[in-house]
Design a protein around this motif. Structure first.
Motif: not given
Length: 318
Positions: A203-205, A211-212, A264-267, A289-294
């Motif tokens: 997903l784009q986060v 943008k990650l 600051r924020t995560m969208r 990927a740039d991150m794990l979205l848990g």
């Protein structure tokens, strides 16, 4: 959050787990005539240390597995192999790599594997019901009832309606559907995804305006910024991350050190989370990927994960 967060294995797992609880229902038609959404089960969820647990049945014995969309292969622990009466496969084994290191063991073979009375089979050509065997030290303190991980090899056969606030998991089988096809009555947003390998969903986060690419991982109770994301966010400079170090465990014997960092924020689409505290570690994820979205961002939301249409839907009413 505890001083020792629990990240279940998934960073580069070659395989992993499955399960739930189902009841067959008549097909329901929504939106367009060509789109048919068949409900298969409504399953109770349990939370333990921020992990989502679902009840399963293995060889006629009830077990509890972590719902883990970050795991390509479903996993059962060594202790559960004995308790559930599983036979070890003398010919086939799996090598898994995660934050805890590398683990190699023969697979376990099940006589029956079901969720809510519905037999489960892996999404493979052989349609087998095998499980990878590995230790999951991060689940030990969550209670002895955690027997394994339920991964994408079983889960991706269905669309998942994950409603943590209501403690329910719905399994659906959509056919001929696209766009906004959900049977929900509440408003929701659509999040397109990419699928770089197998059934993994990215997903784009947007974190602090950057943008990650986020790997959707319900088996991680904390979201993590990985090595590529550290570079994109400019956190690769000495002293850029000054948060507390915390130990993180996963499959294998090792303990990884990660740092908390206040952003600051995560969208995610039109949803904004203010002042999120995420873990930061120079790890490499598979797929890239740039991150794990848990699952930490899902705990107050209803989320539909559509493997059939490669979309994620999030209810906008909390």
């Amino acid at each position: 959050m505890e001083t020792k967060p629990r990240l279940t294995p998934r960073l580069t797992p070659t395989r992993r787990a499955v399960l739930g609880g189902l009841t067959a229902c008549a097909p329901m038609r929504f939106a367009r005539a060509a789109c048919v959404v068949t409900p298969r089960a409504s399953i109770p969820l349990t939370l333990a240390r921020g992990l989502i647990l679902v009840p399963v049945e293995v060889n006629g014995v009830q077990a509890s597995f972590i719902l883990d969309t970050g795991a390509a292969r479903s996993v059962v622990t060594e202790a559960a192999v004995q308790r559930l009466g599983l036979e070890r496969d003398q010919w086939v084994g799996t090598t898994m790599s995660g934050v805890g290191g590398i683990a190699r063991r023969p697979n376990a073979k099940t006589r029956s594997f079901s969720l809510g009375g519905i037999p489960l089979m892996r999404r493979t050509l052989s349609r087998d019901t095998s499980l990878t065997v590995a230790e999951i030290p991060s689940t030990e303190s969550a209670g002895p009832w955690v027997d394994g991980l339920l991964g994408r090899d079983y889960l991706s056969v269905f669309d998942l309606d994950v409603h943590v606030p209501a403690r329910r998991l719905g399994l659906y089988m959509p056919e001929g559907c696209s766009g906004r096809f959900l049977p929900w009555t509440e408003p929701y947003v659509v999040i397109p995804t990419t699928q770089p390998m197998e059934t993994a969903l990215l997903l784009q986060v947007e974190v602090d305006g950057v943008k990650l690419r986020g790997l959707l991982d319900t088996g991680a109770n904390v979201s993590v910024i990985a090595a590529p994301g550290i570079y994109r966010l400019g956190l690769d400079r000495p002293g850029a991350v000054a948060g507390q170090h915390v130990p993180v465990t996963g499959v294998g014997p090792n303990v990884a050190a990660m740092q908390h960092h206040a952003f600051r924020t995560m969208r995610i689409a039109s949803l904004t989370i203010d002042q999120p505290r995420l873990l930061v570690a120079p790890i490499r994820l598979t797929p890239v990927a740039d991150m794990l979205l848990g699952c930490d961002w899902m705990l107050t939301r209803r989320v539909w994960i559509s493997y059939a249409t490669r979309q994620v839907f999030v209810a906008t009413q909390v």
